[in-house]
Design a protein around this motif. Structure first.
Motif, mmCIF file in Angstrom:
data_model
loop_
_atom_site.group_PDB
_atom_site.id
_atom_site.type_symbol
_atom_site.label_atom_id
_atom_site.label_comp_id
_atom_site.label_asym_id
_atom_site.label_seq_id
_atom_site.Cartn_x
_atom_site.Cartn_y
_atom_site.Cartn_z
ATOM 1 N N VAL A 127 0.840 -1.206 0.000
ATOM 2 C CA VAL A 127 0.000 0.000 0.000
ATOM 3 C C VAL A 127 0.866 1.243 0.000
ATOM 4 O O VAL A 127 1.807 1.344 0.784
ATOM 5 C CB VAL A 127 -0.904 0.015 1.258
ATOM 6 N N SER A 176 -3.759 5.374 1.401
ATOM 7 C CA SER A 176 -5.095 4.887 1.743
ATOM 8 C C SER A 176 -6.028 6.068 1.923
ATOM 9 O O SER A 176 -5.610 7.146 2.340
ATOM 10 C CB SER A 176 -5.055 4.039 3.013
ATOM 11 N N ASN A 210 -9.744 7.015 3.639
ATOM 12 C CA ASN A 210 -10.777 6.523 4.524
ATOM 13 C C ASN A 210 -11.999 7.424 4.433
ATOM 14 O O ASN A 210 -11.939 8.593 4.785
ATOM 15 C CB ASN A 210 -10.219 6.518 5.957
ATOM 16 N N SER A 264 -13.425 2.420 2.346
ATOM 17 C CA SER A 264 -12.048 2.918 2.228
ATOM 18 C C SER A 264 -11.439 2.443 0.931
ATOM 19 O O SER A 264 -11.838 1.412 0.386
ATOM 20 C CB SER A 264 -11.186 2.390 3.375
ATOM 21 N N LEU A 306 -7.689 1.564 -0.927
ATOM 22 C CA LEU A 306 -6.260 1.328 -0.748
ATOM 23 C C LEU A 306 -5.622 1.354 -2.129
ATOM 24 O O LEU A 306 -6.140 0.733 -3.063
ATOM 25 C CB LEU A 306 -6.023 -0.048 -0.119
#
Ligand code: ATP
Ligand code: MG
Length: 367
Positions: free
Chosen positions: A303, A306, A308, A313, A315
């Motif tokens: 990753v 990311s 949110n 969410s 990634l």
């Protein structure tokens, strides 16, 4: 359902430039059809051909079984709503809506009745005496739609009618248009957009265009679950489907075996009969079909970013040799970056394309 609109080998060229090579399309009465595709693919041109605002170079357009290819726009029984509302600024809402009818010599009583009906449907009753400048963008667009409704057309043509509105209003108008379509019953609507979410949510069937060609014509779920090729697969769905390469280890009509770049093997319920062992293929996997919950196949994602959003969410990172891999998960996920995660997916969610980008049949996907 009877056929409302039929396009046969429809072709449009501007001088040496062929914009629509050859389109065949059949639309049933009462259908809501979306034309979707990237900018410049010919959506507006196709709509303008149906409206009669452009002349076909070759081919035929029929409405209710009548050849209208050479018929004037006003006599085709269609009404078009544009992105720019094109309202008359000096006229009230009421006058704007009845103007077309007035020009056609419709009586005052019939005009009033038609305007009243449209105003009721669109909840414009309290604005009838206002001028366009005294209305919000959404209200103006409703007046433009009202002007189409009063004409009681066989086919409504919409060219990106919501793209001047802000995001929230677009969603609201999207629902209103869906309701309007239900309310008008038999009305056939063709809706041009480059927003695949609008197409997916509103249309009975979608025609996905690329370079003037219909890549696929089907229900939103047919395009989502059974894209004919990699272009359709990449266009429908948001975020975009992930693609990575594989080698066909075992061609089979029921269960194909694929070898991935890292040497691992996965089995997929996909019909690859006709392909040859050793063929280079492209695997497709949607971001929403990958999850932290344990499943048949695992996937290591390195990753880098990311996002949110609380309820879900995203990634972003590298997996299977692709560094623009996207995963969508439910709920919120702790902020991550730089680390590796193990994620999972089910074999039935895999898509597979040959070197030409044509899809193999997915045996366990929803019909
Ligand atoms: N009058 C014209 N003369 C020459 N080329 C044209 C003409 N009208 C359109 N084109 C070309 O035809 C192609 C398709 O245009 P069209 O407006 O139909 O695309 P579109 O899919 O509606 O795109 P957008 O999403 O940007 O509105 C484009 O490459 C455009 O440049
Ligand atoms: Mg356009």
């Amino acid at each position: 359902m009877s056929t409302r609109l039929q396009l046969d080998k429809l072709n449009k060229s501007f001088g040496d430039v062929t914009v629509i090579p050859s389109v065949d399309l059949e639309v049933k009465a009462g259908e809501f059809i979306a034309f979707v595709g990237p900018s410049g693919c010919g959506k507006s041109t196709l709509l303008r051909l149906i409206a009669g605002l452009e002349t076909a170079t070759n081919g035929q357009i029929s409405i209710d079984g009548n050849d209208v290819t050479e018929v004037a726009p006003a006599d085709r029984g269609i009404a078009m709503v544009f992105q720019s509302y094109a309202l008359y600024p000096h006229m009230t809402v009421e006058e704007n809506m009845e103007f077309g009818l007035k020009m056609n010599g419709v009586s005052v009583e019939d005009r009033n009745a038609a305007v009243q009906r449209a105003a009721d449907i669109l909840q414009l009753g309290t604005y009838l005496k206002r001028k366009p400048k005294e209305l919000s963008g959404g209200q103006r667009q409703r007046v433009a739609i009202g002007r189409a409704i009063v004409r009681n057309p066989k086919i409504f043509l919409f060219d990106e009618p919501l793209s001047n509105l802000d995001a929230e209003l677009r969603v609201e108008m999207r629902l209103q248009l869906s309701r309007l379509h239900k309310q008008l019953g038999d009305a056939t609507m063709i809706y041009v957009t480059h927003d695949q979410v609008e197409a997916m949510t509103m249309a009975d069937r979608i025609a996905l265009l690329r370079a003037g060609k219909v890549e696929q014509f089907g229900t939103p779920m047919q395009l989502y679950h059974h894209p004919k090729n990699q272009f359709v697969a990449g266009f429908i769905g948001s975020p975009r489907m992930n693609f990575f390469s594989a080698t066909l280890q075992h061609a089979d009509s029921q269960e194909s075996i694929l070898k991935l770049a890292d040497g691992s093997e996965i089995k997929a319920p996909i019909d690859t009969s006709g392909a040859t062992t050793g063929d280079s293929l492209t695997v497709g996997l949607r971001p929403e079909d990958i999850s932290p919950e344990e499943n048949q196949n695992s996937l290591g994602l390195k990753v880098d970013v990311s996002e949110n959003l609380g309820g879900r969410s995203y990634l972003y990172g590298a997996a299977h040799g692709m560094d623009n891999f996207v995963v969508e998960t439910k709920g919120s996920i702790e902020k991550v970056g730089g680390e590796s995660m193990t994620l999972y997916f089910a074999s039935q969610d895999l898509h597979l394309f040959n070197a030409e980008g044509q899809a193999f049949k997915r045996l366990q996907a929803p019909a």
